[in-house]
Design an enzyme around this catalytic site. Structure first.
Site, mmCIF file in Angstrom:
data_model
loop_
_atom_site.group_PDB
_atom_site.id
_atom_site.type_symbol
_atom_site.label_atom_id
_atom_site.label_comp_id
_atom_site.label_asym_id
_atom_site.label_seq_id
_atom_site.Cartn_x
_atom_site.Cartn_y
_atom_site.Cartn_z
ATOM 1 N N LEU A 8 0.847 -1.201 0.000
ATOM 2 C CA LEU A 8 0.000 0.000 0.000
ATOM 3 C C LEU A 8 0.878 1.245 0.000
ATOM 4 O O LEU A 8 1.647 1.460 0.930
ATOM 5 C CB LEU A 8 -0.896 0.020 1.244
ATOM 6 C CG LEU A 8 -1.768 -1.210 1.472
ATOM 7 C CD1 LEU A 8 -2.669 -0.984 2.680
ATOM 8 C CD2 LEU A 8 -2.591 -1.526 0.237
ATOM 9 N N ARG A 15 1.018 14.057 6.988
ATOM 10 C CA ARG A 15 1.699 14.310 8.257
ATOM 11 C C ARG A 15 3.212 14.546 8.077
ATOM 12 O O ARG A 15 3.888 15.026 8.963
ATOM 13 C CB ARG A 15 1.445 13.153 9.234
ATOM 14 C CG ARG A 15 0.023 13.134 9.764
ATOM 15 C CD ARG A 15 -0.332 11.833 10.476
ATOM 16 N NE ARG A 15 -0.675 10.760 9.550
ATOM 17 C CZ ARG A 15 -1.051 9.532 9.909
ATOM 18 N NH1 ARG A 15 -1.114 9.215 11.189
ATOM 19 N NH2 ARG A 15 -1.348 8.614 9.011
ATOM 20 N N LYS A 22 5.199 10.612 0.522
ATOM 21 C CA LYS A 22 5.698 9.956 1.737
ATOM 22 C C LYS A 22 6.611 8.750 1.506
ATOM 23 O O LYS A 22 7.725 8.706 2.025
ATOM 24 C CB LYS A 22 4.531 9.535 2.649
ATOM 25 C CG LYS A 22 5.026 8.716 3.856
ATOM 26 C CD LYS A 22 4.035 8.614 4.979
ATOM 27 C CE LYS A 22 2.997 7.565 4.778
ATOM 28 N NZ LYS A 22 2.187 7.342 5.998
ATOM 29 N N GLN A 72 -4.835 3.754 -7.466
ATOM 30 C CA GLN A 72 -5.994 4.071 -6.627
ATOM 31 C C GLN A 72 -6.214 5.578 -6.793
ATOM 32 O O GLN A 72 -5.451 6.375 -6.244
ATOM 33 C CB GLN A 72 -5.703 3.720 -5.158
ATOM 34 C CG GLN A 72 -6.896 3.951 -4.248
ATOM 35 C CD GLN A 72 -6.520 3.918 -2.770
ATOM 36 O OE1 GLN A 72 -5.371 4.108 -2.401
ATOM 37 N NE2 GLN A 72 -7.506 3.683 -1.924
ATOM 38 N N ASP A 102 5.018 2.440 4.047
ATOM 39 C CA ASP A 102 5.656 3.337 5.016
ATOM 40 C C ASP A 102 6.234 2.586 6.213
ATOM 41 O O ASP A 102 6.458 3.157 7.263
ATOM 42 C CB ASP A 102 4.663 4.418 5.481
ATOM 43 C CG ASP A 102 3.492 3.859 6.284
ATOM 44 O OD1 ASP A 102 3.360 2.626 6.388
ATOM 45 O OD2 ASP A 102 2.709 4.671 6.815
ATOM 46 N N GLU A 154 -9.125 1.417 15.253
ATOM 47 C CA GLU A 154 -8.219 2.526 14.974
ATOM 48 C C GLU A 154 -8.191 3.504 16.143
ATOM 49 O O GLU A 154 -9.183 3.666 16.857
ATOM 50 C CB GLU A 154 -8.665 3.257 13.700
ATOM 51 C CG GLU A 154 -8.449 2.449 12.446
ATOM 52 C CD GLU A 154 -7.003 2.003 12.300
ATOM 53 O OE1 GLU A 154 -6.125 2.849 12.103
ATOM 54 O OE2 GLU A 154 -6.740 0.779 12.396
ATOM 55 N N TYR A 365 44.499 23.334 -7.199
ATOM 56 C CA TYR A 365 43.297 22.961 -7.945
ATOM 57 C C TYR A 365 43.698 22.266 -9.240
ATOM 58 O O TYR A 365 44.447 22.830 -10.049
ATOM 59 C CB TYR A 365 42.436 24.193 -8.282
ATOM 60 C CG TYR A 365 41.294 23.833 -9.204
ATOM 61 C CD1 TYR A 365 40.320 22.923 -8.787
ATOM 62 C CD2 TYR A 365 41.201 24.345 -10.497
ATOM 63 C CE1 TYR A 365 39.284 22.544 -9.646
ATOM 64 C CE2 TYR A 365 40.162 23.970 -11.352
ATOM 65 C CZ TYR A 365 39.214 23.067 -10.921
ATOM 66 O OH TYR A 365 38.199 22.680 -11.745
ATOM 67 N N ASN A 385 41.475 26.088 -16.029
ATOM 68 C CA ASN A 385 40.772 25.262 -17.020
ATOM 69 C C ASN A 385 39.583 25.957 -17.665
ATOM 70 O O ASN A 385 38.976 25.428 -18.576
ATOM 71 C CB ASN A 385 40.292 23.958 -16.363
ATOM 72 C CG ASN A 385 39.329 24.209 -15.217
ATOM 73 O OD1 ASN A 385 39.376 25.261 -14.575
ATOM 74 N ND2 ASN A 385 38.459 23.266 -14.950
ATOM 75 N N ALA A 422 58.874 27.823 -10.306
ATOM 76 C CA ALA A 422 57.867 28.345 -9.373
ATOM 77 C C ALA A 422 57.364 29.707 -9.835
ATOM 78 O O ALA A 422 58.114 30.492 -10.415
ATOM 79 C CB ALA A 422 58.472 28.456 -7.979
HETATM 80 C C1 UD1 Z 1 -2.678 1.903 9.405
HETATM 81 C C2 UD1 Z 1 -3.673 0.941 10.034
HETATM 82 C C3 UD1 Z 1 -3.391 0.845 11.529
HETATM 83 C C4 UD1 Z 1 -1.972 0.412 11.760
HETATM 84 C C5 UD1 Z 1 -0.985 1.333 11.015
HETATM 85 C C6 UD1 Z 1 0.399 0.756 11.072
HETATM 86 C C7 UD1 Z 1 -5.776 1.044 8.767
HETATM 87 C C8 UD1 Z 1 -7.149 1.559 8.730
HETATM 88 N N1 UD1 Z 1 -5.020 1.389 9.816
HETATM 89 O O1 UD1 Z 1 -2.898 3.185 9.950
HETATM 90 O O2 UD1 Z 1 -4.276 -0.084 12.137
HETATM 91 O O3 UD1 Z 1 -1.675 0.421 13.143
HETATM 92 O O4 UD1 Z 1 -1.344 1.453 9.639
HETATM 93 O O5 UD1 Z 1 1.364 1.650 10.563
HETATM 94 O O6 UD1 Z 1 -5.389 0.309 7.868
HETATM 95 N N2 UD1 Z 1 -2.821 3.956 1.790
HETATM 96 C C9 UD1 Z 1 -3.255 3.769 0.502
HETATM 97 N N3 UD1 Z 1 -4.504 4.207 0.146
HETATM 98 C C10 UD1 Z 1 -5.339 4.784 1.028
HETATM 99 C C11 UD1 Z 1 -4.911 4.954 2.357
HETATM 100 C C12 UD1 Z 1 -3.633 4.524 2.713
HETATM 101 O O7 UD1 Z 1 -2.515 3.248 -0.328
HETATM 102 O O8 UD1 Z 1 -6.460 5.123 0.614
HETATM 103 C C13 UD1 Z 1 -1.477 3.500 2.169
HETATM 104 C C14 UD1 Z 1 -0.581 4.609 2.686
HETATM 105 O O9 UD1 Z 1 0.178 5.172 1.616
HETATM 106 C C15 UD1 Z 1 0.323 3.881 3.661
HETATM 107 C C16 UD1 Z 1 -0.511 2.712 4.140
HETATM 108 O O10 UD1 Z 1 -1.581 2.580 3.220
HETATM 109 O O11 UD1 Z 1 1.498 3.385 3.032
HETATM 110 C C17 UD1 Z 1 -1.106 2.961 5.536
HETATM 111 O O12 UD1 Z 1 -1.849 4.158 5.505
HETATM 112 P P1 UD1 Z 1 -1.704 5.233 6.672
HETATM 113 O O13 UD1 Z 1 -2.562 6.392 6.319
HETATM 114 O O14 UD1 Z 1 -0.304 5.479 7.001
HETATM 115 O O15 UD1 Z 1 -2.441 4.420 7.833
HETATM 116 P P2 UD1 Z 1 -2.192 4.552 9.387
HETATM 117 O O16 UD1 Z 1 -2.972 5.692 9.902
HETATM 118 O O17 UD1 Z 1 -0.749 4.553 9.661
HETATM 119 MG MG MG Z 2 0.979 4.762 8.488
#
Ligand code: UD1
Ligand code: MG
Length: 456
Positions: A8, A15, A22, A72, A102, A154, A365, A385, A422
């Site tokens: 993902l 943030r 990111k 997506q 991430d 969450e 140099y 140069n 020199a």
């Molecule tokens: C998510 C988890 C949380 C977990 C945490 C661990 C969910 C709802 N929550 O929260 O339970 O503890 O990771 O780090 O899954 N992303 C997409 N498409 C989207 C949303 C997110 O690709 O629509 C990707 C982001 O780029 C990221 C990853 O999914 O790489 C996680 O998304 P992020 O927003 O960081 O979720 P967290 O709030 O960290």
């Molecule tokens: Mg995250």
């Protein structure tokens, strides 16, 4: 059993407060998502699918054809992200592991353990969890009285009791692929963030009487999800420790590993000593028996065996066996420093080749030049140069002696065994074995000093 990996990586990462997307932020010289792909590749899955959204072209440029991309378009949540792979995966028999782009610290070994655990208990889903000292920001793992996993809640949906739970979701899961896509049909956006949560799959499977469970990982640091710059710094320091430990295990001495910054692809030979405050970046390769002292910063440098680099900067250059550089020298791109060459203090070299045994000791140099063997370059020599528009080349033959403070105005060729007096500004080619002198003659005016004001 077929294995599929979904990474993902479509979220913007607000943030991070960054122009850079990111998952492209680097951790020890490699982007976060690239670290995750490397771990995924070790699992040798049938497919690695990366979900991209924000900055999709940049992620594609970074990862090339190592993965399959699925776009997506709108970031409606982690569950929605996984759903985008439907046309590629739905209905196929196998295990799907979901990873977050991430979470750069996760190792292939841990994912293998998760696979094994998932397989052993024949579950529909297995969550990789960790016990966090500070669980803030993570999804919490809710278990029933018997200790069985019930659901993931969450942070933003958690009441006080749930918020107090220290077991967190690392964002890494194994799913039975067919069950995953069945369950994804049921997720909705009824939560505090109005998103389709992947984490809801657990409760859904549970309701369908499918086995779900969790594997608690031992090393919490491995599971870190990077959402802001503080976590980025923390992840970098964990990764750095890992990299430095590996080098030390391979026979490299580090005087102060906490303050030694080495990118992931760097290689170092045994019995090399790296002092504190050294930075080794990019594709730098260092041989055996070298010494790299405090303050040195090397990027894409190729350093052969037995080289000493003292407090110097080297970029995109080669330093061959037993040469020494510095202190306070700067080797700029495309410099090739030969065996046993001495580059001393306050010397800058750019796009030049320096052959075996040549000495450039001080305040010099050298730019756009080809230097032969056993040349001695006096202090303060400048290779002129640049004419303001074009760069010009200088050739210096073997065994040439260049006196101090010479200006060598390119284009120029100095023959073997020549001698440059020199203080000369050399604008014409010098034949082999000739002495060139180009400066005004000295005149001594006897007793004249007595007339000067300071002696009155
Ligand atoms: C998510 C988890 C949380 C977990 C945490 C661990 C969910 C709802 N929550 O929260 O339970 O503890 O990771 O780090 O899954 N992303 C997409 N498409 C989207 C949303 C997110 O690709 O629509 C990707 C982001 O780029 C990221 C990853 O999914 O790489 C996680 O998304 P992020 O927003 O960081 O979720 P967290 O709030 O960290
Ligand atoms: Mg995250």
């Amino acid at each position: 059993m077929d294995r599929f990996v979904i990474i993902l990586a479509a979220g913007q990462g607000t943030r991070m407060k960054s122009k850079l997307y990111k998952v492209l932020h680097p951790v020890c010289g490699k982007s976060m998502v690239n670290h995750v792909v490397s771990a995924a590749e070790e699992l040798q899955p049938e497919k690695i699918i990366t979900i991209v959204g924000f900055g999709a072209e940049k992620v594609q440029a970074e990862l090339g054809d190592r993965v399959t991309y699925v776009l997506q378009e709108q970031q409606l949540g982690t569950g929605h992200a996984v759903l985008q792979t439907k046309s590629l995966l739905e209905g196929q028999t196998g295990t799907t592991v979901v990873l977050s782009g991430d979470a750069p610290l996760l190792t292939a070994g841990t994912i293998e353990n998760l696979f094994a655990d998932h397989q052993k208990y024949q579950r529909g889903a297995t969550i990789l969890t960790a016990l966090a000292e500070n669980p803030t920001g993570y999804g919490r793992i809710v278990r029933d009285e018997a200790g069985a996993v019930e659901k993931i809640v969450e942070q933003k949906d958690a009441d006080e009791k749930i918020a107090a739970i220290h077991e967190v979701n690392t964002g890494t899961y194994c799913f039975d692929n067919e069950l995953l896509f069945e369950a994804l049909k049921e997720i909705n956006t009824e939560n505090a963030q109005g998103e389709y949560y992947l984490t809801d799959i657990i409760e859904i499977l549970k309701k369908q009487n499918k086995a779900v469970g969790a594997m608690v990982m031992e090393d919490f640091s491995e599971s870190m999800g990077v959402n802001d710059r503080l976590a980025l710094a923390e992840a970098t320091s964990v990764m750095q420790r890992r990299i430095n430990n590996e080098h030390m295990k391979n026979g490299v001495t580090m005087i102060d590993p906490q303050h030694t910054y080495i990118d992931i692809d760097v290689t170092i030979g045994s019995d090399t000593v790296i002092e504190g405050g050294v930075t080794l970046k990019g594709q730098t390769k260092i041989g055996a028996d070298c010494l790299i002292t405090t303050g040195s910063a090397l990027e894409n440098a190729m350093i052969e065996d037995g080289v000493v680099v003292r407090s110097s900067a080297i970029e995109d250059s080669i330093v061959r066996k037993n040469a020494d550089v510095g202190p306070f020298a700067h080797l700029r791109p495309q410099s090739d420093i030969g065996e046993h060459v001495h580059i001393g203090n306050f010397v800058e070299v750019k796009k030049s080749t320096v052959d075996t045994g040549t000495k450039i000791g001080h305040l010099t140099y050298v730019g756009d030049a080809t230097l032969g063997k056993n040349i001695n370059i006096g202090c303060g020599t400048i290779f002129v140069n640049y004419d303001g528009k074009n760069k010009h080349h200088t050739n210096v033959g073997d065994n040439v002696f260049i006196g101090c403070n010479a200006n060598l105005v390119a284009p120029l060729s100095i023959g073997e065994n020549a001698f440059i007096a020199a203080g000369s500004t050399i604008t014409k080619d010098v034949p082999a074995a000739a002495m060139a002198i180009a400066r005004s003659r000295q005149e001594n005016k006897l007793d004249y000093a007595k007339k000067l004001p300071y002696q009155q």
